[in-house]
Design an enzyme around this catalytic site. Structure first.
Site, PDB file in Angstrom:
ATOM      1  N   SER A  14       0.832  -1.198   0.000  1.00  0.00           N
ATOM      2  CA  SER A  14       0.000   0.000   0.000  1.00  0.00           C
ATOM      3  C   SER A  14       0.875   1.261   0.000  1.00  0.00           C
ATOM      4  O   SER A  14       1.700   1.437  -0.898  1.00  0.00           O
ATOM      5  CB  SER A  14      -0.959  -0.049   1.194  1.00  0.00           C
ATOM      6  OG  SER A  14      -1.981   0.912   1.077  1.00  0.00           O
ATOM      7  N   ASP A  48      -9.981  -4.874  -4.396  1.00  0.00           N
ATOM      8  CA  ASP A  48      -9.472  -3.882  -3.453  1.00  0.00           C
ATOM      9  C   ASP A  48     -10.436  -2.700  -3.369  1.00  0.00           C
ATOM     10  O   ASP A  48     -10.693  -2.032  -4.372  1.00  0.00           O
ATOM     11  CB  ASP A  48      -8.079  -3.410  -3.900  1.00  0.00           C
ATOM     12  CG  ASP A  48      -7.323  -2.662  -2.824  1.00  0.00           C
ATOM     13  OD1 ASP A  48      -7.966  -1.939  -2.034  1.00  0.00           O
ATOM     14  OD2 ASP A  48      -6.091  -2.785  -2.776  1.00  0.00           O
ATOM     15  N   HIS A  67      -7.897  -5.377  -0.050  1.00  0.00           N
ATOM     16  CA  HIS A  67      -6.683  -4.626   0.275  1.00  0.00           C
ATOM     17  C   HIS A  67      -5.916  -5.393   1.347  1.00  0.00           C
ATOM     18  O   HIS A  67      -5.941  -5.038   2.539  1.00  0.00           O
ATOM     19  CB  HIS A  67      -7.048  -3.226   0.752  1.00  0.00           C
ATOM     20  CG  HIS A  67      -5.898  -2.264   0.769  1.00  0.00           C
ATOM     21  ND1 HIS A  67      -5.268  -1.828  -0.378  1.00  0.00           N
ATOM     22  CD2 HIS A  67      -5.241  -1.662   1.800  1.00  0.00           C
ATOM     23  CE1 HIS A  67      -4.303  -1.002  -0.066  1.00  0.00           C
ATOM     24  NE2 HIS A  67      -4.249  -0.886   1.252  1.00  0.00           N
TER      25      HIS A  67
END
Length: 236
Positions: free
Chosen positions: A122, A180, A212
């Site tokens: 991320s 996601d 995610h």
């Protein structure tokens, strides 16, 4: 000049002779220890190698604008979680300087930069791309998991400048889940495409149904790629 802040790190030492290193950056709000535990939870084998040290640094606590200024362990600030806004360059550049000390520690320990891989999950992946494209393009590779760069990112510009100058850029491994909900799959795909256009050799892997998060197949792919880039037989 103020001294560069040293980051707290969680280190997984190699089981044999140390000849390469991986720096794995966590996502927003996490820690190095938390990311290490998460990797172990989803991938029982873990990212443990005979010759590779894996370093999980922890970002310092700072106010984070998307959380209305609440303090969080983030690598840099964002004006909002969106592709379509300026990057918070002051915080990004400051963290590039801080993370350079982690790389420098490995070089001082006898590990050349061509035997170092930098990546992250991320926000950690976005931080790794800034670090590598702009300041440390001589590393062995970079990986980004569930990550994106803003559409006008200076990282794209830096990569393009190296291409025009005929200079080396490391390979990018980019992975993203199709489900996601925080960082849409399209954002990751567009980031990878932009870096390809800028001159990077990129491989983009989609993981159907993955939100995610990390997954075992993703970690297996990452482990295989790391061993390919940092082979124990590679001369240093």
């Amino acid at each position: 000049m103020a001294a560069v802040r040293k980051l707290r790190t969680c280190v997984v030492s190699p089981t044999g002779k140390h000849s390469a290193s991986v720096i794995f950056l966590h996502g927003s709000g996490d820690t190095g220890e938390g990311l290490r535990a998460w990797v172990r939870d989803v991938f029982i084998q873990g990212l443990v190698f005979k010759h590779i040290k894996v370093i999980y640094p922890t970002a310092p606590v700072r106010p984070y604008t998307p959380m209305k200024g609440a303090p969080s362990t983030v690598w840099f600030d964002r004006f909002k979680i969106s592709q379509n806004c300026p990057e918070h360059m002051e915080s990004i550049d400051a963290m590039c300087t801080t993370l350079a000390s982690v790389i420098e520690d490995e070089v001082n320990a006898g590990i050349p930069k061509k035997r170092i891989i930098i990546g992250g999950f991320s926000m950690g992946g976005a931080m790794a791309l800034h670090l590598v494209c702009r300041y440390h393009p001589d590393v062995a590779g970079v990986f980004a998991l569930s990550s994106f760069l803003n559409k006008d990112s200076v990282a794209f510009q830096a990569a393009g400048e190296r291409l025009r100058a005929g200079l080396y850029l490391p390979e990018l491994l980019h992975c993203h889940g199709t489900s996601d909900e925080l960082v849409p799959h399209q954002w990751g795909e567009e980031t990878s495409l932009q870096l390809t256009k800028a001159g990077m050799v990129t491989t983009f892997h989609s993981f159907p149904g993955l939100n995610h998060q990390l997954s075992q197949p993703e970690m297996e792919l990452l482990r295989t790629w790391i061993l390919k880039k940092l082979s124990p037989t590679t001369t240093t």
